[in-house]
Scaffold this motif. Sequence first.
Motif, mmCIF file in Angstrom:
data_model
loop_
_atom_site.group_PDB
_atom_site.id
_atom_site.type_symbol
_atom_site.label_atom_id
_atom_site.label_comp_id
_atom_site.label_asym_id
_atom_site.label_seq_id
_atom_site.Cartn_x
_atom_site.Cartn_y
_atom_site.Cartn_z
ATOM 1 N N LYS A 114 54.871 42.448 41.699
ATOM 2 C CA LYS A 114 53.714 41.886 40.985
ATOM 3 C C LYS A 114 52.486 41.907 41.872
ATOM 4 C CE LYS A 114 56.186 38.777 37.852
ATOM 5 N NZ LYS A 114 56.476 37.380 37.514
ATOM 6 N N SER A 115 52.666 41.522 43.134
ATOM 7 C CA SER A 115 51.532 41.534 44.067
ATOM 8 C C SER A 115 51.007 42.951 44.255
ATOM 9 C CB SER A 115 51.953 40.953 45.416
ATOM 10 O OG SER A 115 52.341 39.625 45.286
ATOM 11 N N THR A 116 51.914 43.898 44.388
ATOM 12 C CA THR A 116 51.500 45.290 44.568
ATOM 13 C C THR A 116 50.745 45.788 43.342
ATOM 14 O OG1 THR A 116 53.434 45.660 45.964
ATOM 15 C CG2 THR A 116 52.346 47.615 45.102
ATOM 16 N N ARG A 117 51.227 45.451 42.132
ATOM 17 C CA ARG A 117 50.527 45.853 40.903
ATOM 18 C C ARG A 117 49.139 45.238 40.853
ATOM 19 N NH1 ARG A 117 55.465 44.664 37.508
ATOM 20 N NH2 ARG A 117 56.585 46.619 37.564
ATOM 21 N N MET A 118 49.042 43.946 41.212
ATOM 22 C CA MET A 118 47.731 43.286 41.186
ATOM 23 C C MET A 118 46.780 43.961 42.162
ATOM 24 S SD MET A 118 48.785 39.256 40.862
ATOM 25 C CE MET A 118 47.170 38.720 41.307
ATOM 26 N N ILE A 119 47.270 44.254 43.358
ATOM 27 C CA ILE A 119 46.423 44.909 44.362
ATOM 28 C C ILE A 119 46.013 46.294 43.872
ATOM 29 C CG2 ILE A 119 46.443 45.897 46.692
ATOM 30 C CD1 ILE A 119 48.219 43.489 47.520
ATOM 31 N N ASP A 121 45.830 47.352 40.770
ATOM 32 C CA ASP A 121 44.870 47.192 39.667
ATOM 33 C C ASP A 121 43.483 46.840 40.198
ATOM 34 O OD1 ASP A 121 46.868 47.763 37.855
ATOM 35 O OD2 ASP A 121 47.238 45.653 37.302
ATOM 36 N N ASN A 122 43.415 45.931 41.160
ATOM 37 C CA ASN A 122 42.117 45.550 41.738
ATOM 38 C C ASN A 122 41.451 46.717 42.445
ATOM 39 O OD1 ASN A 122 42.182 42.937 40.794
ATOM 40 N ND2 ASN A 122 43.102 42.094 42.661
ATOM 41 N N GLN A 125 40.156 49.054 39.871
ATOM 42 C CA GLN A 125 38.945 48.493 39.262
ATOM 43 C C GLN A 125 37.754 48.654 40.206
ATOM 44 O OE1 GLN A 125 39.356 44.396 38.215
ATOM 45 N NE2 GLN A 125 37.440 44.331 37.072
#
Length: 136
Positions: A114-119, A121-122, A125
């Motif tokens: 989840k952390s890797t996906r968030m990073i 995605d950020n 972006q």
Amino acid sequence: MNATPDKLEAAEIDSNLAAVSEVEAGIRDFVRNDVAYLRRPTPGLIGSEPADAGAEATVNNVNSLIQRVAGTSLSEIENLVSELESLRDLLHAEGQRVQREISGYAQLSQAAMKSTRMIADNVAQWKRTAENLRHD
């Protein structure tokens, strides 16, 4: 010689079993030979007791020997059973511990994903934002 530890243990177990079988057979033969005459009626002594004091003492000695041998075997078996029960309990506890560890690793892995996906995605972006700023 290509003897593995398993083969050596199996050979040792087989030799131990053979020794135990020999001892048991010897005891059986001894009891049969020593006590067999007590079962046969003595000629000329109809109605009298076939066993005398010496024979009775021999029977008692054999019974005592058998009880000692059986007692030792029974105590060894009881010890082995208790050791196996404690090993079973240990393995059960270790199995539960391993399950808890695996569950913890699975949760940690999911959190890392989840952390890797968030990073990711950020970063994606930010990259789009940077590209939009360059084209403007």
